[in-house]
Design an enzyme around this catalytic site. Sequence first.
Site, mmCIF file in Angstrom:
data_model
loop_
_atom_site.group_PDB
_atom_site.id
_atom_site.type_symbol
_atom_site.label_atom_id
_atom_site.label_comp_id
_atom_site.label_asym_id
_atom_site.label_seq_id
_atom_site.Cartn_x
_atom_site.Cartn_y
_atom_site.Cartn_z
ATOM 1 N N GLU A 49 10.291 4.413 2.950
ATOM 2 C CA GLU A 49 9.317 5.072 2.178
ATOM 3 C C GLU A 49 9.328 4.756 0.978
ATOM 4 O O GLU A 49 8.087 4.650 0.431
ATOM 5 C CB GLU A 49 9.424 6.676 2.560
ATOM 6 C CG GLU A 49 9.307 6.919 3.825
ATOM 7 C CD GLU A 49 7.886 7.005 4.368
ATOM 8 O OE1 GLU A 49 6.855 6.644 3.781
ATOM 9 O OE2 GLU A 49 7.865 7.131 5.800
ATOM 10 N N TYR A 129 5.718 13.164 -2.010
ATOM 11 C CA TYR A 129 5.515 12.383 -0.480
ATOM 12 C C TYR A 129 6.665 12.055 0.248
ATOM 13 O O TYR A 129 7.013 12.217 1.365
ATOM 14 C CB TYR A 129 4.761 11.257 -0.673
ATOM 15 C CG TYR A 129 4.727 10.275 0.310
ATOM 16 C CD1 TYR A 129 3.867 10.532 1.586
ATOM 17 C CD2 TYR A 129 5.299 9.033 0.584
ATOM 18 C CE1 TYR A 129 3.810 9.738 2.392
ATOM 19 C CE2 TYR A 129 5.310 8.282 1.347
ATOM 20 C CZ TYR A 129 4.621 8.762 2.597
ATOM 21 O OH TYR A 129 4.643 7.839 3.802
ATOM 22 N N ASP A 147 -0.266 10.816 1.578
ATOM 23 C CA ASP A 147 -0.578 9.635 0.905
ATOM 24 C C ASP A 147 -1.887 8.993 0.959
ATOM 25 O O ASP A 147 -2.694 9.734 1.409
ATOM 26 C CB ASP A 147 0.523 8.467 1.359
ATOM 27 C CG ASP A 147 0.189 8.094 2.949
ATOM 28 O OD1 ASP A 147 -0.560 8.798 3.748
ATOM 29 O OD2 ASP A 147 0.747 7.212 3.494
#
Length: 356
Positions: A49, A129, A147
């Site tokens: 991520e 996020y 996102d």
Amino acid sequence: MIAVPDSVSTAIPEIRTELLAWFDASGRELPWRLGTEGARDPYRVWVAEILLQQTQVARGLHYYDRFLEAFPSVQALAEAPIEAVLKAWEGCGYYARARNLHRAAKVIVQNGFPADYSGWLALPGVGPYTAAAVASLAFGEARAVNDGNVRRVLARLYGEARPTDAWIQARADALLCPARPGAWNEAVMDLGATVCTPKAPRCAECPLSAHCAAFKRGTPTAFPAPKVRAAARMVQAVAVLIGDEREAVLERREGGLLGGLMGLPMLEFGPQQTEVTVLEELCARLGARPGELLGQVQHSMTHRQITLHVYAAASALPRQTVADAALSRLDHKALELLRTRQESLFAAPLMDGSSV
Ligand code: SF4
């Protein structure tokens, strides 16, 4: 005034069922999705991520594999010197992310992996996020991610041209499947990445088309409306190459432009200065003798467009092995100038018409 429910809000159970069925059949197989749904390896998910922010998955996979090979566990990452981490990050850009990964790995080795959203959010470099992604994918927590893919899919689904972050988060929270939060987040991201793409959404193959406002209006790509971006700042700088593309004088940069990274000695200049005076100033600082112009390279960063004038220079300063240092793409482009020049010199025809 009584709020009228929109057609998406009244169909949330069907939307969940249809999107998750599509995901079970067509979701992407990605290296951080090994293991049980909702209980993925937190280290692999976290690195993915962070590394894939601002990078498309197809391009980022190579970097991800290289990073995991160098640091297969959070212990290996925490124990590595920062130079090795930056080297393994080379090409990914935004080097502050690599520094924060390294700092956070040290915290994790001491305290263990955080098991919830707020624990992840407290780590260096982890924003809402990433915290939501790791908490849901690795720990099964009901946290909706927000996102670029989620923004696009939801803007189209609801027919909202100018969604704010708060608007997206509220819709994402409402749609999140509480029984399978990790799979739901992966499903929305996959739909955005493979079907509901920015320029050519494949609505005929989309499991959500029956509910999609943008599809019903016949203008899916109008949603969301493009963001107005600030114009990039034009930056001019001079760099000197003392050595060659294998061994050169390198410095650790300071300041906003690629600060913290190693690179060719470089100096920015403003509209009142000339390239030649800046070259002289840079060489005076290094005790170097300026040489010929090797060429210019252009490099775009998020808010900057850099023109770098690269000169050869001579000095007795110690040189470093270029391959061992973590360099920005700008520096690789500058070093490439020398190689291209040498190739063109060797390829130049001789007087008798042949070439070397
Ligand atoms: S129907 Fe088209 S625009 Fe709507 S979510 Fe699916 S792919 Fe995107």
